[in-house]
Design a protein around this motif. Structure first.
Motif, PDB file in Angstrom:
ATOM      1  N   THR A 113       3.692   1.459  -8.407  1.00 32.36           N
ATOM      2  CA  THR A 113       4.427   0.624  -7.941  1.00 32.36           C
ATOM      3  C   THR A 113       4.362   0.171  -6.430  1.00 32.36           C
ATOM      4  O   THR A 113       5.061   2.257  -5.961  1.00 32.36           O
ATOM      5  CB  THR A 113       6.182   0.553  -8.301  1.00 32.36           C
ATOM      6  N   PHE A 114       4.317  -0.380  -5.383  1.00 34.87           N
ATOM      7  CA  PHE A 114       3.765  -0.475  -4.752  1.00 34.87           C
ATOM      8  C   PHE A 114       5.346  -1.023  -3.825  1.00 34.87           C
ATOM      9  O   PHE A 114       4.918  -2.475  -3.778  1.00 34.87           O
ATOM     10  CB  PHE A 114       2.627  -0.775  -3.839  1.00 34.87           C
ATOM     11  N   VAL A 115       6.036  -0.885  -2.274  1.00 35.38           N
ATOM     12  CA  VAL A 115       6.439  -1.203  -2.036  1.00 35.38           C
ATOM     13  C   VAL A 115       6.207  -1.691  -1.204  1.00 35.38           C
ATOM     14  O   VAL A 115       4.969  -2.161  -0.526  1.00 35.38           O
ATOM     15  CB  VAL A 115       8.001  -0.720  -1.106  1.00 35.38           C
TER      16      VAL A 115
ATOM     17  N   SER B 196       0.641  -0.826  -0.211  1.00 41.79           N
ATOM     18  CA  SER B 196      -0.006   0.304  -0.012  1.00 41.79           C
ATOM     19  C   SER B 196       0.892   0.767  -0.229  1.00 41.79           C
ATOM     20  O   SER B 196       0.007   2.616   0.054  1.00 41.79           O
ATOM     21  CB  SER B 196      -0.812   0.032   1.097  1.00 41.79           C
ATOM     22  N   ILE B 197       2.054   1.238  -0.136  1.00 39.87           N
ATOM     23  CA  ILE B 197       3.038   2.807   0.146  1.00 39.87           C
ATOM     24  C   ILE B 197       3.957   2.483  -1.290  1.00 39.87           C
ATOM     25  O   ILE B 197       4.343   1.538  -2.029  1.00 39.87           O
ATOM     26  CB  ILE B 197       4.252   1.905   0.929  1.00 39.87           C
ATOM     27  N   THR B 198       3.375   3.128  -2.082  1.00 42.01           N
ATOM     28  CA  THR B 198       3.916   3.779  -3.469  1.00 42.01           C
ATOM     29  C   THR B 198       5.435   3.698  -3.068  1.00 42.01           C
ATOM     30  O   THR B 198       5.765   4.189  -2.595  1.00 42.01           O
ATOM     31  CB  THR B 198       3.506   5.092  -3.908  1.00 42.01           C
ATOM     32  N   PHE B 199       6.034   3.945  -4.349  1.00 42.89           N
ATOM     33  CA  PHE B 199       7.593   3.696  -4.259  1.00 42.89           C
ATOM     34  C   PHE B 199       8.169   5.073  -3.986  1.00 42.89           C
ATOM     35  O   PHE B 199       9.023   5.947  -3.087  1.00 42.89           O
ATOM     36  CB  PHE B 199       7.874   2.870  -5.669  1.00 42.89           C
ATOM     37  N   GLY B 200       7.399   6.520  -4.234  1.00 40.26           N
ATOM     38  CA  GLY B 200       7.832   7.308  -4.445  1.00 40.26           C
ATOM     39  C   GLY B 200       7.403   7.427  -3.185  1.00 40.26           C
ATOM     40  O   GLY B 200       8.338   8.927  -2.578  1.00 40.26           O
ATOM     41  N   LYS B 201       6.312   8.238  -1.745  1.00 39.81           N
ATOM     42  CA  LYS B 201       6.136   7.698  -1.104  1.00 39.81           C
ATOM     43  C   LYS B 201       7.423   7.389  -0.182  1.00 39.81           C
ATOM     44  O   LYS B 201       7.596   7.929   0.972  1.00 39.81           O
ATOM     45  CB  LYS B 201       5.109   7.532  -0.576  1.00 39.81           C
TER      46      LYS B 201
END
Length: 233
Positions: A94-96, A53-58
């Motif tokens: 893309t989500f980590v 649920s966490i974007t790569f950018g975030k």
């Protein structure tokens, strides 16, 4: 020749390096003599997120302290770099997630000589398709796609069967002084770090192969020795 590659699925540079390395292999007449072994590495073992649920950018902003502008610039540079290596990053989706389960699956795949194919599926899923690589059902579907038994995969993910194998890779990396990935080790002799261009991989592989084929140089003149048949002075 044996090439060991330390990598983490959440590392975009590892995906680029994989493509460049494989392009180099395609240009080598001795590629069939090269054994490739993928080794596990975790850039963020403390990452608790398994929901994707966490974007790569975030993630870059929270974990690395990037500003929103710096994160956008970094991701654009990665996207451009990927295009040069025929990697189609889509960081908007893309989500980590924690990569430990995926590394366990890689070790299961290695058991059947399919770790390279599994590595590719995981990279594609994360960086191009926006999939959650910590999702057990996704991992099981990848295993089935490669002909690996569903029940065995389920057991692998639910047990600690390959935990020691994964952590042993981490320890080996630490002992070798590896602090970042991708990291390539050629015949335990030479190393290549980072997402190097195809030409760098070509040069290193050729050099290592040529040296391995060179006859041993006799540095001593004294012929005192024993064979299975005789000893002489």
């Amino acid at each position: 020749m044996k090439v060991q590659i330390w990598s983490d699925i959440m590392c975009p540079f590892c995906y680029i390096a994989k493509n460049n390395f494989e392009k180099a292999l395609q240009q080598l007449p001795f590629s069939s003599e090269i054994e490739v072994e993928w080794k596990s590495f975790q850039l963020d073992p403390e990452l608790n997120n398994t929901s994707g649920s966490i974007t790569f950018g975030k993630y870059l902003m929270v974990k690395k302290g990037f500003s929103a502008q710096k994160a956008d610039q970094f991701l654009q540079q990665l996207t451009d770099m990927g295009k040069n290596s025929e990697v189609n990053f889509d960081f908007d989706k893309t989500f980590v997630a924690n990569t430990f389960p995926a590394h366990k699956l890689l070790h299961l795949s290695k058991k059947y000589g399919k770790d390279n194919k599994m590595e590719e599926l995981l990279f594609q899923a994360l960086f191009e398709m926006g999939k959650n690589i910590a999702d057990p059902q996704l991992l099981i579907s990848f295993a089935e796609q490669l002909g690996i038994d569903k029940d065995e995969t389920q057991e692998t993910l639910n047990s600690n069967q390959f935990d020691n194998d994964v952590t042993q890779d981490f320890k080996e990396a630490k002992n070798l002084g590896i602090s970042g990935v991708p990291f390539f080790v050629l015949d335990s002799k030479y190393s290549i770090s980072g997402a190097q261009p195809v030409e760098t991989f070509l040069s290193a592989l050729k050099q290592n192969f040529d040296e391995a084929k060179m006859p041993l140089e006799n540095l001593g003149e004294n012929d005192s020795s024993c064979t299975a048949d005789e000893c002489k002075l």
